[in-house]
Design a protein around this motif. Structure first.
Motif, PDB file in Angstrom:
ATOM      1  N   HIS A 307      19.530  44.418 -15.793  1.00  0.00           N
ATOM      2  CA  HIS A 307      19.081  44.931 -17.095  1.00  0.00           C
ATOM      3  C   HIS A 307      18.049  46.025 -16.878  1.00  0.00           C
ATOM      4  N   GLU A 308      17.869  46.821 -17.914  1.00  0.00           N
ATOM      5  CA  GLU A 308      16.877  47.884 -17.898  1.00  0.00           C
ATOM      6  C   GLU A 308      15.562  47.367 -18.472  1.00  0.00           C
ATOM      7  N   LYS A 309      14.482  48.043 -18.161  1.00  0.00           N
ATOM      8  CA  LYS A 309      13.172  47.671 -18.690  1.00  0.00           C
ATOM      9  C   LYS A 309      13.188  47.782 -20.209  1.00  0.00           C
ATOM     10  N   GLY A 310      12.713  46.748 -20.884  1.00  0.00           N
ATOM     11  CA  GLY A 310      12.645  46.739 -22.337  1.00  0.00           C
ATOM     12  C   GLY A 310      13.949  46.421 -23.024  1.00  0.00           C
ATOM     13  N   ALA A 311      14.979  46.010 -22.271  1.00  0.00           N
ATOM     14  CA  ALA A 311      16.270  45.710 -22.886  1.00  0.00           C
ATOM     15  C   ALA A 311      16.172  44.529 -23.826  1.00  0.00           C
ATOM     16  N   PHE A 312      15.267  43.599 -23.557  1.00  0.00           N
ATOM     17  CA  PHE A 312      15.065  42.445 -24.417  1.00  0.00           C
ATOM     18  C   PHE A 312      13.652  41.914 -24.163  1.00  0.00           C
ATOM     19  N   THR A 313      13.217  41.009 -25.009  1.00  0.00           N
ATOM     20  CA  THR A 313      11.877  40.444 -24.868  1.00  0.00           C
ATOM     21  C   THR A 313      11.732  39.779 -23.498  1.00  0.00           C
ATOM     22  N   GLY A 314      10.732  40.185 -22.760  1.00  0.00           N
ATOM     23  CA  GLY A 314      10.514  39.640 -21.433  1.00  0.00           C
ATOM     24  C   GLY A 314      11.046  40.525 -20.323  1.00  0.00           C
ATOM     25  N   GLY A 360      21.088  47.052 -21.760  1.00  0.00           N
ATOM     26  CA  GLY A 360      20.176  48.112 -22.163  1.00  0.00           C
ATOM     27  C   GLY A 360      20.444  49.433 -21.475  1.00  0.00           C
ATOM     28  N   GLY A 361      21.456  49.487 -20.599  1.00  0.00           N
ATOM     29  CA  GLY A 361      21.778  50.720 -19.907  1.00  0.00           C
ATOM     30  C   GLY A 361      22.600  51.661 -20.777  1.00  0.00           C
ATOM     31  N   LYS A 362      22.687  52.942 -20.356  1.00  0.00           N
ATOM     32  CA  LYS A 362      23.380  53.952 -21.140  1.00  0.00           C
ATOM     33  C   LYS A 362      24.657  54.445 -20.469  1.00  0.00           C
ATOM     34  N   GLY A 363      25.026  53.884 -19.357  1.00  0.00           N
ATOM     35  CA  GLY A 363      26.237  54.319 -18.670  1.00  0.00           C
ATOM     36  C   GLY A 363      26.784  53.228 -17.774  1.00  0.00           C
ATOM     37  N   VAL A 364      27.990  53.467 -17.243  1.00  0.00           N
ATOM     38  CA  VAL A 364      28.634  52.490 -16.372  1.00  0.00           C
ATOM     39  C   VAL A 364      28.275  52.792 -14.921  1.00  0.00           C
ATOM     40  N   ILE A 365      28.345  51.769 -14.100  1.00  0.00           N
ATOM     41  CA  ILE A 365      28.040  51.889 -12.668  1.00  0.00           C
ATOM     42  C   ILE A 365      29.243  51.388 -11.894  1.00  0.00           C
ATOM     43  N   LYS A 366      29.838  52.235 -11.079  1.00  0.00           N
ATOM     44  CA  LYS A 366      30.968  51.842 -10.253  1.00  0.00           C
ATOM     45  C   LYS A 366      30.474  50.920  -9.128  1.00  0.00           C
ATOM     46  N   VAL A 367      31.243  49.862  -8.858  1.00  0.00           N
ATOM     47  CA  VAL A 367      30.870  48.926  -7.791  1.00  0.00           C
ATOM     48  C   VAL A 367      32.060  48.700  -6.869  1.00  0.00           C
ATOM     49  N   ASN A 368      31.761  48.547  -5.597  1.00  0.00           N
ATOM     50  CA  ASN A 368      32.770  48.229  -4.583  1.00  0.00           C
ATOM     51  C   ASN A 368      32.422  46.869  -3.994  1.00  0.00           C
ATOM     52  N   VAL A 369      32.953  45.835  -4.610  1.00  0.00           N
ATOM     53  CA  VAL A 369      32.588  44.453  -4.270  1.00  0.00           C
ATOM     54  C   VAL A 369      33.845  43.638  -4.042  1.00  0.00           C
ATOM     55  N   ARG A 370      33.841  42.809  -3.008  1.00  0.00           N
ATOM     56  CA  ARG A 370      34.927  41.866  -2.760  1.00  0.00           C
ATOM     57  C   ARG A 370      34.516  40.504  -3.330  1.00  0.00           C
ATOM     58  N   ILE A 371      35.369  39.899  -4.136  1.00  0.00           N
ATOM     59  CA  ILE A 371      35.048  38.641  -4.818  1.00  0.00           C
ATOM     60  C   ILE A 371      35.674  37.463  -4.079  1.00  0.00           C
ATOM     61  N   ILE A 372      34.844  36.456  -3.800  1.00  0.00           N
ATOM     62  CA  ILE A 372      35.319  35.150  -3.360  1.00  0.00           C
ATOM     63  C   ILE A 372      34.752  34.127  -4.341  1.00  0.00           C
ATOM     64  N   ALA A 373      35.606  33.419  -5.033  1.00  0.00           N
ATOM     65  CA  ALA A 373      35.179  32.430  -6.024  1.00  0.00           C
ATOM     66  C   ALA A 373      35.529  31.028  -5.532  1.00  0.00           C
ATOM     67  N   ALA A 374      34.810  30.044  -6.038  1.00  0.00           N
ATOM     68  CA  ALA A 374      35.052  28.663  -5.632  1.00  0.00           C
ATOM     69  C   ALA A 374      34.802  27.734  -6.808  1.00  0.00           C
ATOM     70  N   THR A 375      35.525  26.630  -6.833  1.00  0.00           N
ATOM     71  CA  THR A 375      35.336  25.628  -7.884  1.00  0.00           C
ATOM     72  C   THR A 375      35.889  24.289  -7.435  1.00  0.00           C
ATOM     73  N   ASN A 376      35.297  23.216  -7.948  1.00  0.00           N
ATOM     74  CA  ASN A 376      35.851  21.882  -7.710  1.00  0.00           C
ATOM     75  C   ASN A 376      36.663  21.404  -8.904  1.00  0.00           C
ATOM     76  N   ARG A 377      36.841  22.299  -9.897  1.00  0.00           N
ATOM     77  CA  ARG A 377      37.643  21.956 -11.066  1.00  0.00           C
ATOM     78  C   ARG A 377      39.090  22.395 -10.872  1.00  0.00           C
ATOM     79  N   ASN A 378      39.979  21.784 -11.642  1.00  0.00           N
ATOM     80  CA  ASN A 378      41.376  22.217 -11.681  1.00  0.00           C
ATOM     81  C   ASN A 378      41.478  23.305 -12.747  1.00  0.00           C
ATOM     82  N   LEU A 379      41.398  24.566 -12.306  1.00  0.00           N
ATOM     83  CA  LEU A 379      41.351  25.661 -13.265  1.00  0.00           C
ATOM     84  C   LEU A 379      42.626  25.762 -14.093  1.00  0.00           C
ATOM     85  N   ALA A 380      43.764  25.410 -13.489  1.00  0.00           N
ATOM     86  CA  ALA A 380      45.018  25.453 -14.253  1.00  0.00           C
ATOM     87  C   ALA A 380      44.952  24.504 -15.442  1.00  0.00           C
ATOM     88  N   GLU A 381      44.359  23.319 -15.241  1.00  0.00           N
ATOM     89  CA  GLU A 381      44.207  22.368 -16.345  1.00  0.00           C
ATOM     90  C   GLU A 381      43.148  22.854 -17.339  1.00  0.00           C
TER      91      GLU A 381
END
Length: 558
Positions: A307-314, A360-381
């Protein structure tokens, strides 16, 4: 003088015993063959011994040319070759071998053999006319095979595989030998189980010797996130399930593909994520980890996108989110199933567009990130229940890896025990304790509901509390049993979410379905109505669950 026919001759009729004698001789030959094979198979100590025995006996005995012994895999839905004709004898067409890695159990051929109590004869020309035909049928037909003789292989009375015998012409196999073929299959069922047991024991001994020979001063191998993440091949585990996972890890690590790790709590999802990152081209940058279950819902967007400075209280200063921190690296999203529904659409957009927006930002930021996700839930269910977006699920489910619980790969326990003992021996500056056969047997018999994490913590605690010498371990549920009152004996454990759901439903019904207001359920539960609505949505509580006025009294609320 008229010549008498057999019926007109006087005296009793004496039948020809030639056929009976031949039948008895055939039975003696079969018994001799079975005795010889039983002796050879019982003496086989490895696959090569068993392959030699089958290759020398089966094809010529039944008029076949090649054979394959296929077993059902651990997943229960595919089968793979366990033994087959020596590779240099298998015919090829171009670059495609006859033997392939695996096929579905219900392929129209394999499953028919499993269901049959007698050997099954398959004509390849006829089989290819079926609506669904396994790939190997075409390959064998192109190699000159015209018939297959199949028989079910059982281990301990449970069907575990099928033995294929291949003939190069129609009529290769004689029906009078089917009974012998079935008897040989029964002998093989015992033989291959002994081979698998020997292989498992040898792997365990090799792992124990390997870790005992390593220097105690090798601290890199004792700290999580270093040695075990430096090389996938150093990953601890020799079971078939873990070896399959390692193969997938080696193939996907060099890519940027999203990986979804599925498995129970404590199975090592974070360790596997670290190993994939360490084997990837992004390994020179630190992997960023986010525990989605530990983040308050109101901070999800700020934590991940910044977030940007002043985007929300705190917001007194600019904050860089996890996606930006993981630039040119890997972002590990642990417990991805805990992400609230209102934030899932934003995460989906980031994964699709590869760009973020700070609050609170005024533009988009391109990111080059590889995602690895994990869960102990049955996501299909969870998708079916409406708790997880189906489009986000399919975006994450590019390379799913299911990690088996420790109770399903107990052959890995000796190596894991040795590894953790060495780790805490070095950390605590203690002499390595002796692990008795009785202790190891207890560890192998326990079901480990907490998986590898539970094993690690149990060994750490045991090493701290044990004196030098033999390691003393109190396996949960085996000792120190407490006699409970009758009321507590009847107590049943249910998930915390289930208890919370039932309790909220009771309160809402007591309030006649009213959520907000001074007499609403939110006021009685002392929480904002928006929070209660969000919680009900996550727990799957819908209006139809409490629309009919109940008859609960105040005393019904605990």
């Amino acid at each position: 003088m008229k010549k008498c026919t057999p019926k007109e001759q006087s005296g009793p009729f004496i039948p020809d015993n030639h056929f009976l004698i031949e039948s008895l001789e055939q039975q003696k030959k079969e018994q001799a063959i079975l005795l010889e094979l039983s002796s050879i198979i019982a003496g086989a100590k490895n696959r090569q011994d068993l392959r030699t025995a089958i290759t020398d006996q089966l094809p010529g005995l039944f008029g076949g040319r090649y054979y394959t012994l296929c077993l059902i895999n651990e997943d229960g839905v595919t089968h793979s070759p366990f033994l087959y004709t020596a590779e240099n004898n298998i015919p090829y067409r171009g670059e495609t071998p006859i033997i392939v890695s695996s096929h579905p159990v219900n392929d129209g051929i394999f499953d028919r053999a499993l269901a049959s109590e007698e050997p099954l004869l398959i004509d390849l020309h006829t089989a290819m006319k079926a609506s669904t035909v396994p790939r190997y049928i075409y390959r064998w037909f192109n190699a000159g095979i015209r018939e297959m003789l199949l028989v079910k292989i059982s281990g301990g009375g449970i069907p575990v595989g099928v033995l294929y015998l291949y003939g190069e012409k129609n009529g290769s196999f004689q029906a009078e030998k089917f009974r012998l073929f079935k008897c040989i299959a029964d002998i093989l069922g015992t033989g291959f189980r002994n081979i698998l047991l020997n292989e498992t024991m040898e792997r365990q001994l090799r792992e124990i010797r390997k870790y005992r020979k390593q220097e105690d001063s090798d601290a890199a191998g004792l700290q999580e996130g270093t040695k075990q993440h430096s090389d996938i091949k150093d990953f601890i585990g020799t079971s078939r399930g873990i070896q399959n996972i390692l193969t997938i890890m080696e193939r996907v690590a060099p890519s940027d593909s999203t990986v979804l790790l599925l498995g129970e709590t404590g199975t090592g999802k974070e360790v596997i994520a670290g190993a994939i990152h360490a084997a990837s081209p992004r390994r020179h940058n630190r992997m960023i980890k986010v525990n989605c279950a530990a983040l308050p819902h109101s901070l999800f967007e700020s934590e991940l996108f910044g977030h940007e400075k002043g985007a929300f209280t705190g917001a007194i200063q600019r904050r860089i989110g996890k996606f930006e921190l993981a630039e040119n690296s890997t972002l590990f999203l642990d417990e991805i199933g805990e992400i609230p529904m209102e934030f899932q659409a934003k995460l989906l957009r980031v994964l699709q567009e590869k760009e973020i927006e700070r609050i609170g930002g005024k533009g988009v930021i391109k990111v080059n990130v590889r995602i690895i996700a994990a869960t102990n839930r049955n996501l299909a269910e969870e998708v079916k229940a409406g708790n997880f977006r189906h489009d986000l699920y399919y975006r994450l489910n590019v390379v799913p890896i299911t990690i088996p619980p420790l109770r399903n790969r107990k052959e890995d326990i000796p190596a894991l025990v040795t590894h953790f003992i060495r780790r805490y021996t070095s950390v605590n500056a203690k002499k390595a304790p002796v692990i008795t056969d009785k202790v190891m047997e207890s560890l192998m018999q326990y079901d480990w509901p907490g998986n590898v994490r539970e094993l690690e913590h149990l060994l750490e605690r045991s090493m701290l509390l044990s004196k030098e010498g033999a390691l003393h371990i109190d396996i949960p549920g085996t000792d120190h049993k407490i006699l409970l009152p009758d009321e507590e004996r009847s107590f049943s454990i249910v998930p915390l979410a289930t208890m919370e759901r039932d309790y909220i439903l009771k309160v809402v019904r007591l309030c006649n379905g009213r959520i907000a207001g001074p007499n609403g359920a939110a006021a009685k539960l002392r929480m904002p109505s928006t929070t209660l609505n969000s919680r009900m949505q996550k727990l799957g509580i819908k209006k139809e669950h409490f629309s009919i006025r109940g008859t609960l009294r105040k005393a019904d609320i605990i």
